[in-house]
Design a protein around this motif. Structure first.
Motif, mmCIF file in Angstrom:
data_model
loop_
_atom_site.group_PDB
_atom_site.id
_atom_site.type_symbol
_atom_site.label_atom_id
_atom_site.label_comp_id
_atom_site.label_asym_id
_atom_site.label_seq_id
_atom_site.Cartn_x
_atom_site.Cartn_y
_atom_site.Cartn_z
ATOM 1 N N LEU A 80 0.827 -1.201 0.000
ATOM 2 C CA LEU A 80 0.000 0.000 0.000
ATOM 3 C C LEU A 80 0.866 1.258 0.000
ATOM 4 C CD1 LEU A 80 -2.954 0.930 0.011
ATOM 5 C CD2 LEU A 80 -2.833 1.083 2.464
ATOM 6 N N ILE B 197 -2.935 8.306 -4.942
ATOM 7 C CA ILE B 197 -3.890 7.192 -4.864
ATOM 8 C C ILE B 197 -4.090 6.775 -3.412
ATOM 9 C CG2 ILE B 197 -4.334 4.799 -5.563
ATOM 10 C CD1 ILE B 197 -2.837 5.277 -8.093
ATOM 11 N N TYR C 209 -6.397 9.080 -1.850
ATOM 12 C CA TYR C 209 -7.751 8.840 -2.359
ATOM 13 C C TYR C 209 -8.412 7.691 -1.600
ATOM 14 C CZ TYR C 209 -11.388 8.103 -5.906
ATOM 15 O OH TYR C 209 -12.593 7.968 -6.563
ATOM 16 N N ILE C 210 -7.635 6.608 -1.394
ATOM 17 C CA ILE C 210 -8.176 5.460 -0.660
ATOM 18 C C ILE C 210 -8.510 5.866 0.782
ATOM 19 C CG2 ILE C 210 -7.626 3.176 0.282
ATOM 20 C CD1 ILE C 210 -5.992 2.643 -2.233
ATOM 21 N N MET D 122 -11.689 7.617 1.540
ATOM 22 C CA MET D 122 -12.919 6.825 1.498
ATOM 23 C C MET D 122 -13.232 6.165 2.839
ATOM 24 S SD MET D 122 -12.512 5.060 -2.175
ATOM 25 C CE MET D 122 -13.256 5.777 -3.644
ATOM 26 N N LEU D 123 -12.343 6.306 3.809
ATOM 27 C CA LEU D 123 -12.647 5.778 5.140
ATOM 28 C C LEU D 123 -13.790 6.597 5.737
ATOM 29 C CD1 LEU D 123 -9.053 5.119 6.514
ATOM 30 C CD2 LEU D 123 -10.774 3.401 5.952
ATOM 31 N N PRO D 124 -14.658 5.919 6.495
ATOM 32 C CA PRO D 124 -15.904 6.586 6.892
ATOM 33 C C PRO D 124 -15.763 7.784 7.835
ATOM 34 C CG PRO D 124 -15.784 4.350 7.765
ATOM 35 C CD PRO D 124 -14.617 4.517 6.867
ATOM 36 N N LYS E 12 -11.598 9.715 12.582
ATOM 37 C CA LYS E 12 -10.935 8.897 13.586
ATOM 38 C C LYS E 12 -10.091 7.795 12.936
ATOM 39 C CE LYS E 12 -12.257 5.835 17.370
ATOM 40 N NZ LYS E 12 -13.342 5.266 18.174
ATOM 41 N N GLN E 13 -10.669 7.153 11.924
ATOM 42 C CA GLN E 13 -9.964 6.045 11.273
ATOM 43 C C GLN E 13 -8.782 6.533 10.454
ATOM 44 O OE1 GLN E 13 -12.299 2.983 9.548
ATOM 45 N NE2 GLN E 13 -14.062 3.413 10.839
ATOM 46 N N VAL F 75 -6.996 9.267 11.207
ATOM 47 C CA VAL F 75 -5.962 9.644 12.188
ATOM 48 C C VAL F 75 -5.229 8.398 12.693
ATOM 49 C CG1 VAL F 75 -5.593 10.618 14.484
ATOM 50 C CG2 VAL F 75 -7.139 11.750 12.890
ATOM 51 N N ARG F 76 -5.966 7.303 12.820
ATOM 52 C CA ARG F 76 -5.373 6.079 13.361
ATOM 53 C C ARG F 76 -4.206 5.577 12.494
ATOM 54 N NH1 ARG F 76 -9.491 1.660 13.736
ATOM 55 N NH2 ARG F 76 -10.711 3.284 14.714
ATOM 56 N N SER G 25 -1.834 7.205 11.444
ATOM 57 C CA SER G 25 -0.601 7.953 11.704
ATOM 58 C C SER G 25 0.424 7.153 12.496
ATOM 59 C CB SER G 25 -0.917 9.257 12.445
ATOM 60 O OG SER G 25 -1.457 8.956 13.707
ATOM 61 N N TRP H 252 3.796 6.957 7.419
ATOM 62 C CA TRP H 252 2.376 7.271 7.558
ATOM 63 C C TRP H 252 2.133 8.383 8.576
ATOM 64 C CZ3 TRP H 252 -1.762 4.454 5.237
ATOM 65 C CH2 TRP H 252 -1.334 3.419 4.395
ATOM 66 N N PHE I 188 -3.946 -3.951 -5.890
ATOM 67 C CA PHE I 188 -3.134 -2.762 -6.160
ATOM 68 C C PHE I 188 -2.644 -2.736 -7.599
ATOM 69 C CE2 PHE I 188 -2.256 -2.758 -1.423
ATOM 70 C CZ PHE I 188 -3.298 -1.885 -1.218
ATOM 71 N N MET J 173 -11.363 2.484 -11.013
ATOM 72 C CA MET J 173 -10.519 3.078 -9.974
ATOM 73 C C MET J 173 -11.326 3.242 -8.686
ATOM 74 S SD MET J 173 -7.513 4.518 -9.825
ATOM 75 C CE MET J 173 -6.708 5.499 -8.576
ATOM 76 N N CYS K 203 -10.561 1.219 -5.215
ATOM 77 C CA CYS K 203 -10.141 2.010 -4.058
ATOM 78 C C CYS K 203 -11.161 1.878 -2.929
ATOM 79 C CB CYS K 203 -9.952 3.473 -4.437
ATOM 80 S SG CYS K 203 -8.497 3.735 -5.451
ATOM 81 N N ALA L 166 -10.546 0.591 0.851
ATOM 82 C CA ALA L 166 -10.977 1.336 2.039
ATOM 83 C C ALA L 166 -11.894 0.479 2.904
ATOM 84 C CB ALA L 166 -11.681 2.626 1.627
ATOM 85 N N LEU M 123 -1.259 -5.293 5.424
ATOM 86 C CA LEU M 123 -0.490 -4.609 4.381
ATOM 87 C C LEU M 123 1.012 -4.858 4.498
ATOM 88 C CD1 LEU M 123 -2.404 -1.224 4.411
ATOM 89 C CD2 LEU M 123 -2.657 -3.093 2.810
ATOM 90 N N TRP N 98 -8.331 9.165 21.562
ATOM 91 C CA TRP N 98 -9.680 8.802 21.100
ATOM 92 C C TRP N 98 -9.676 8.035 19.784
ATOM 93 C CZ3 TRP N 98 -9.909 11.253 16.473
ATOM 94 C CH2 TRP N 98 -9.111 12.380 16.328
ATOM 95 N N ALA N 99 -8.587 8.233 18.991
ATOM 96 C CA ALA N 99 -8.543 7.578 17.685
ATOM 97 C C ALA N 99 -8.203 6.100 17.813
ATOM 98 C CB ALA N 99 -7.532 8.270 16.782
ATOM 99 N N PHE N 100 -7.680 5.717 18.985
ATOM 100 C CA PHE N 100 -7.175 4.357 19.118
ATOM 101 C C PHE N 100 -8.021 3.491 20.046
ATOM 102 C CE2 PHE N 100 -3.809 7.176 17.861
ATOM 103 C CZ PHE N 100 -3.249 6.490 16.786
#
Lengths: 371, 159
Positions: free
Chosen positions: A113, A120, A123-124, A127-129, A132-133, A135-136, A138, A144, B89, B104, B108, B112, B127, B147-149
């Motif tokens: 990935l 790209i 772009y992918i 598409m995460l909802p 929060k996801q 940021v995760r 990182s 990343w 990919f 595409m 993609c 996701a 991955l 909060w993200a985790f």
């Protein structure tokens, strides 16, 4: 030694500089075989031209920000150059990615990935909802770490459960916490908050979110002097009655204000809200509409919500004349009631350029359009 | 018919109506550059077969909507993206190169969806990402946005 100034040409490679980075371009290299051209060179040249035609402006862009990590590949494409038979080595830095065949990342032990071009990958991730996801990601690896910053984010805050007053408070706090963290994000594509239980005590929070939304929309409108098409789909909210839409673009040719009034009674777009909340202050709403109609007089295609037509009818009966306009295409997307005709008559009178008027019925009767 | 050649020198004949879903090839045909074989140096035959399968199924998309074959197409799309990460990919890179917008988008979105709600550990494993952050750095990132985790929706399984 002489200082020759900034680098701009070296080994057949042109270099263009800007504050953000460096662009490398090697069109001068292509002249290498010009002294004894052969058919095979012609074919190669044609292929290059075809490639350039479908990808104008492609080049390498190296970011000014430093990244010290460099991955090198040896003999990744051995013997592929028939002229020199030299081995080919590839260099890869997280700043830019060179095209490599899939075998390379297996050799390098990299992850598939991360090997995708940055655009790209973004772009992918977009598409995460929710934010929060994004940021995760990182914490996945060093590469990343800051990638999420450039992802066009969709911020969706769903109320977790229809619970107690405390949980609403937690929910509101969590939104603020998240927004604070996301302040460095470059693009916010969508911002949506569902507040199940509205209470006076949250007025300040809602105000803050409202400002954020308006700021984003204002930036879009004022930052796009060439904006040609604007589609506003169901702008909802109890604050809408005080909200002003200022469109600075002189090139705006298409303005669509969507209204789902008839299909979904619970689905309240801005104009219905305006209507409802302005019940005791209808004059204010009329002034707003008059202003809007004046500012869109140069617009060519116009779709009007039922509420607009209703208000125009009322205004027409009061003797108001809609402003002279250059509307050529006019659409209204719900069934017509008798009450609407004064409004329609009023704008027909003022729109001498009108070519098409479309009136759509929603209850499966055919679309009528006349010229 | 249009002839495409993969980077491992295999030729494929594709109907023009199918192949013009690729903006790149459409431009080439319009400019009269597609009279002989079109070489695709970035795409291997395995990936090209997948792309052609997609293009053939998606001819006349508009017609499918009229004749109620939409569900059929949806089912095909679901089956189509049922492939491994690396294959996915490869198709994404091919779709990007050939400029086939719908393909595409489909691939993609599939990527996701696979990453949706996954824990950090699960994403790394799926991955094959090597974590080159030190433990302290990792903790620092998590402390900045705890909060993200956390949350009940986070899914630690790998698929």
């Amino acid at each position: 030694m002489k200082d020759l100034g900034d680098l701009n040409f070296f080994l057949g490679i042109e270099v263009a500089r800007s504050e953000e980075g460096i662009v490398l371009n090697q069109k001068k290299v292509l002249s290498q075989y010009m002294h004894s051209p052969k058919t095979s060179h012609m074919e190669v040249a044609l292929r290059v031209v075809r490639y350039i035609k479908s990808n104008p402006g492609l080049g390498l862009f190296m970011l000014a920000e430093a990244s010290n990590k460099l991955t090198a590949y040896c003999d990744s494409d051995w013997g592929s150059c028939l002229q020199t038979k030299r081995s080919v080595a590839g260099i890869h830095n997280s700043n830019f990615t060179l095209h490599r065949s899939s075998i390379n990342y297996i050799m390098a032990g990299g992850d598939p990935l991360s090997d995708l071009p940055r655009s790209i990958l973004l772009y992918i991730l977009s598409m995460l909802p929710n934010g929060k996801q994004v940021v995760r990601t990182s914490v996945l690896s060093r590469r990343w770490r800051f990638l999420w910053n450039s992802v066009p984010l969709s911020l969706n805050f769903e109320f977790p459960n229809r619970g107690s007053i405390e949980s609403t408070l937690d929910y509101v706090t969590s939104i603020h916490r998240e927004l604070y963290y996301l302040r460095s994000c470059e693009k916010i594509r969508k911002f949506r908050v569902l507040l199940y239980r509205y209470d006076e005590r949250y007025a300040k929070d809602v105000d803050l979110w409202k400002n954020l939304t308006e700021e984003v929309l204002e930036k879009v409108l004022s930052g796009c002097p060439n904006l040609e098409c604007l589609e506003l789909d169901t702008i909802r909210g109890r604050w809408q009655s005080s909200w002003r839409l200022e469109i600075s673009s002189v090139k705006l040719r298409k303005l669509i204000i969507q209204d789902d009034y008839v299909q979904n009674p619970d689905f309240c777009p801005s104009f219905k809200f305006l209507f409802r909340h302005g019940e005791h202050n209808l004059d204010k709403e009329f002034i707003y509409l008059k202003g809007l109609l004046h500012s869109v007089a140069h617009v060519k295609n116009l779709e009007l919500s039922p509420w607009c037509i209703q208000c125009m009818s009322t205004l027409a009966l009061e003797g108001w004349q809609s402003p002279p306009s250059s509307w050529k295409f006019l659409k209204r997307n719900t069934h017509v009631e008798q009450l609407d005709f004064p409004g329609i008559y009023s704008f027909l009178q003022s729109s001498s350029d009108l070519e098409t008027l479309v009136i759509e019925w929603n209850n499966s009767t055919p679309t009528v359009s006349f010229l | 018919m249009v002839k495409l050649k993969s980077n491992d020198d295999k030729e494929f004949e594709v109907e023009e109506a199918a192949v013009i879903q690729s903006e790149m090839i459409k431009n080439m045909i319009e400019d009269g550059c597609a009279t002989s074989v079109i070489p695709l140096p970035n795409i291997d035959s395995k990936t090209l077969i997948k792309v052609i399968e997609y293009l053939n199924k998606h001819i006349n998309m508009g017609k499918a909507a009229e004749t109620g074959e939409e569900d059929d197409l949806k089912e095909f799309d679901e089956q189509f993206v049922n492939m491994g990460w690396e294959e996915l990919f490869d198709v994404i890179m091919a779709a990007n190169y050939l400029n086939i917008h719908e393909l595409m988008e489909l691939c993609c979105q599939s990527a996701a969806d696979r990453l949706k709600n996954k824990s950090v550990r699960a994403v790394r494993e799926m991955l094959k990402i090597t974590n080159d952050l030190t433990e302290e750095e990792e903790q620092e990132i998590i402390n900045d946005a705890p909060w993200a985790f956390e949350g009940p929706e986070i899914d630690d399984t790998v698929n």
